[in-house]
Write a protein that holds these residues in place. Structure first.
Motif, mmCIF file in Angstrom:
data_model
loop_
_atom_site.group_PDB
_atom_site.id
_atom_site.type_symbol
_atom_site.label_atom_id
_atom_site.label_comp_id
_atom_site.label_asym_id
_atom_site.label_seq_id
_atom_site.Cartn_x
_atom_site.Cartn_y
_atom_site.Cartn_z
ATOM 1 N N GLU A 10 -10.409 -44.648 2.365
ATOM 2 C CA GLU A 10 -9.828 -44.360 3.675
ATOM 3 C C GLU A 10 -10.120 -45.469 4.683
ATOM 4 O O GLU A 10 -9.286 -45.778 5.535
ATOM 5 C CB GLU A 10 -10.367 -43.017 4.187
ATOM 6 C CG GLU A 10 -9.592 -42.448 5.359
ATOM 7 C CD GLU A 10 -8.153 -42.117 5.013
ATOM 8 O OE1 GLU A 10 -7.270 -42.428 5.842
ATOM 9 O OE2 GLU A 10 -7.905 -41.547 3.939
ATOM 10 N N THR A 14 -7.016 -47.245 6.767
ATOM 11 C CA THR A 14 -6.898 -47.331 8.231
ATOM 12 C C THR A 14 -6.501 -48.745 8.656
ATOM 13 O O THR A 14 -5.637 -48.926 9.528
ATOM 14 C CB THR A 14 -8.230 -46.934 8.891
ATOM 15 O OG1 THR A 14 -8.562 -45.588 8.527
ATOM 16 C CG2 THR A 14 -8.138 -47.026 10.407
ATOM 17 N N ALA A 18 -2.897 -50.143 10.357
ATOM 18 C CA ALA A 18 -2.871 -50.942 11.589
ATOM 19 C C ALA A 18 -2.065 -52.220 11.393
ATOM 20 O O ALA A 18 -1.297 -52.632 12.276
ATOM 21 C CB ALA A 18 -4.295 -51.270 12.024
ATOM 22 N N ASP A 174 -15.685 -43.549 10.555
ATOM 23 C CA ASP A 174 -14.419 -43.416 11.278
ATOM 24 C C ASP A 174 -14.348 -44.373 12.464
ATOM 25 O O ASP A 174 -13.302 -44.971 12.741
ATOM 26 C CB ASP A 174 -14.228 -41.970 11.744
ATOM 27 C CG ASP A 174 -14.018 -41.015 10.574
ATOM 28 O OD1 ASP A 174 -13.807 -41.484 9.437
ATOM 29 O OD2 ASP A 174 -14.064 -39.784 10.798
ATOM 30 N N ALA A 177 -13.865 -47.895 10.931
ATOM 31 C CA ALA A 177 -12.527 -48.061 10.355
ATOM 32 C C ALA A 177 -11.506 -48.358 11.451
ATOM 33 O O ALA A 177 -10.655 -49.254 11.308
ATOM 34 C CB ALA A 177 -12.134 -46.803 9.588
ATOM 35 N N GLU A 178 -11.596 -47.631 12.550
ATOM 36 C CA GLU A 178 -10.686 -47.864 13.677
ATOM 37 C C GLU A 178 -10.887 -49.260 14.260
ATOM 38 O O GLU A 178 -9.925 -49.984 14.537
ATOM 39 C CB GLU A 178 -10.930 -46.800 14.747
ATOM 40 C CG GLU A 178 -9.925 -46.811 15.882
ATOM 41 C CD GLU A 178 -8.535 -46.370 15.457
ATOM 42 O OE1 GLU A 178 -7.550 -46.787 16.119
ATOM 43 O OE2 GLU A 178 -8.417 -45.621 14.470
ATOM 44 N N GLY A 181 -9.469 -51.984 11.961
ATOM 45 C CA GLY A 181 -8.018 -52.108 12.072
ATOM 46 C C GLY A 181 -7.605 -52.903 13.291
ATOM 47 O O GLY A 181 -6.710 -53.763 13.229
#
Length: 316
Positions: A10, A14, A18, A174, A177-178, A181
């Motif tokens: 995952e 992500t 993006a 999380d 990952a954001e 991206g």
């Protein structure tokens, strides 16, 4: 830009989303072969493959990319496809396969890796888990130019974020990952203009984030509570910190530091107003969420309704 993307979980999906959303043309995706998972052990596609199929991006799933490895035919086919697929750059994020030099040199701008640590700290497979386990105050994302070493390439971009006191691997994953991206999109915008400076990694401060082994989940309550609390957060969701009580392995999902009663021995469980303490080598842990085999993760009060414990109970 024309992008080949290599990634599996995952975290990588992500970044892929993006890149796609920013308008770059993803011409090919490399990801790990489908793996059996779940109780039925059915084959499951990786998060990256699922995204690629949803967006009609060609997918390649070789077992290896090493021409002299166990699967030379698959590696050879992958090399030929990459050479025949026009692309400017390969972006790699948590792919799980080693890229030989023969692949690193194919794209015009080489291969860039999205790594979830502040390199050179936590090179290797599990940087998020290890940063929490070690009690690091901060972590971040490093975009680096890949070379033949293990996360040793020159750094193109780095951003830091604090590790919150309650961060689990799930929560920190999380956030990173954001961030990853966002950063790779920025790097791709600057890459053709020459606006990026590659900086060699420092020779000091190198640490390695070894892959998480299931055996690490078993907690030793002779250790200080501060160490065990970090392990519980680091091993959430995988492999899940655990201890054995009355022959039953219990998963411990959430805890906070507490004072240890003077009379308590190491590993002893103490009931306090529907709450549960466990005495450690130094200090104690207040347990908020537990799980028995075949059961659900439950708040302590709910868990105790279905699992009998008293002050004589003790973690082995």
């Amino acid at each position: 830009m024309k992008v080949v993307f290599a990634g599996t979980p995952e975290f990588a999906a992500t970044a892929l989303a993006a890149i796609q959303a920013a308008g770059h043309e993803v011409v090919l995706v490399l990801t790990q072969p489908d793996r059996p998972a779940g109780r039925g052990m059915q084959l499951h596609a990786s998060a990256v493959k699922q995204f690629a199929l949803q967006h009609q991006i060609p997918v390649l799933q070789p077992m290896s990319l090493k021409l002299d490895g166990k699967y030379p035919e698959q590696a050879h086919d992958a090399h030929e496809l990459l050479k025949a697929t026009p692309h400017d750059v390969m972006i790699v994020a948590a792919y799980g396969l080693i890229l030989p030099e023969s692949i690193l040199t194919i794209p015009l701008y080489g291969c860039l890796n999205i790594h979830a640590s502040l390199l050179p700290r936590w090179r290797g497979a599990a940087p998020i888990h290890r940063a929490i386990e070690a009690g690091d105050a901060e972590t971040g994302i490093t975009i680096m130019q890949m070379d033949q070493g293990l996360d040793t390439g020159a750094m193109l971009s780095m951003q830091r974020i604090p590790i919150a006191a309650a961060d689990t691997t799930t929560a920190l994953h999380d956030k990173l990952a954001e961030l990853g991206g966002q950063m790779i999109v920025s790097v791709l915008q600057q890459l053709p203009t020459g606006g990026l400076t590659a900086i060699a990694q420092p020779e000091q401060g190198i640490t390695y984030a070894a892959k998480i082994a299931k055996e690490e989940a078993a907690l030793d309550f002779a250790l200080p509570a501060t160490v065990l609390e970090r392990k519980i957060r680091a091993f959430n969701p995988f492999p899940g910190a655990c201890g054995v009580v009355n022959g039953v392995t219990l998963k411990l999902w959430c805890a906070e530091l507490a004072e240890r009663p003077d009379s308590a021995k190491v590993g002893q469980l103490i009931l306090q107003d529907h709450m549960l303490l466990v005495a450690c080598g130094e200090g104690a842990l207040r347990l908020f969420e537990l799980q028995k085999p075949g059961g659900k993760r439950l708040p302590t009060a709910e868990f105790l309704k279905g699992f009998a414990l008293d002050d004589k109970s003790c973690f082995e």
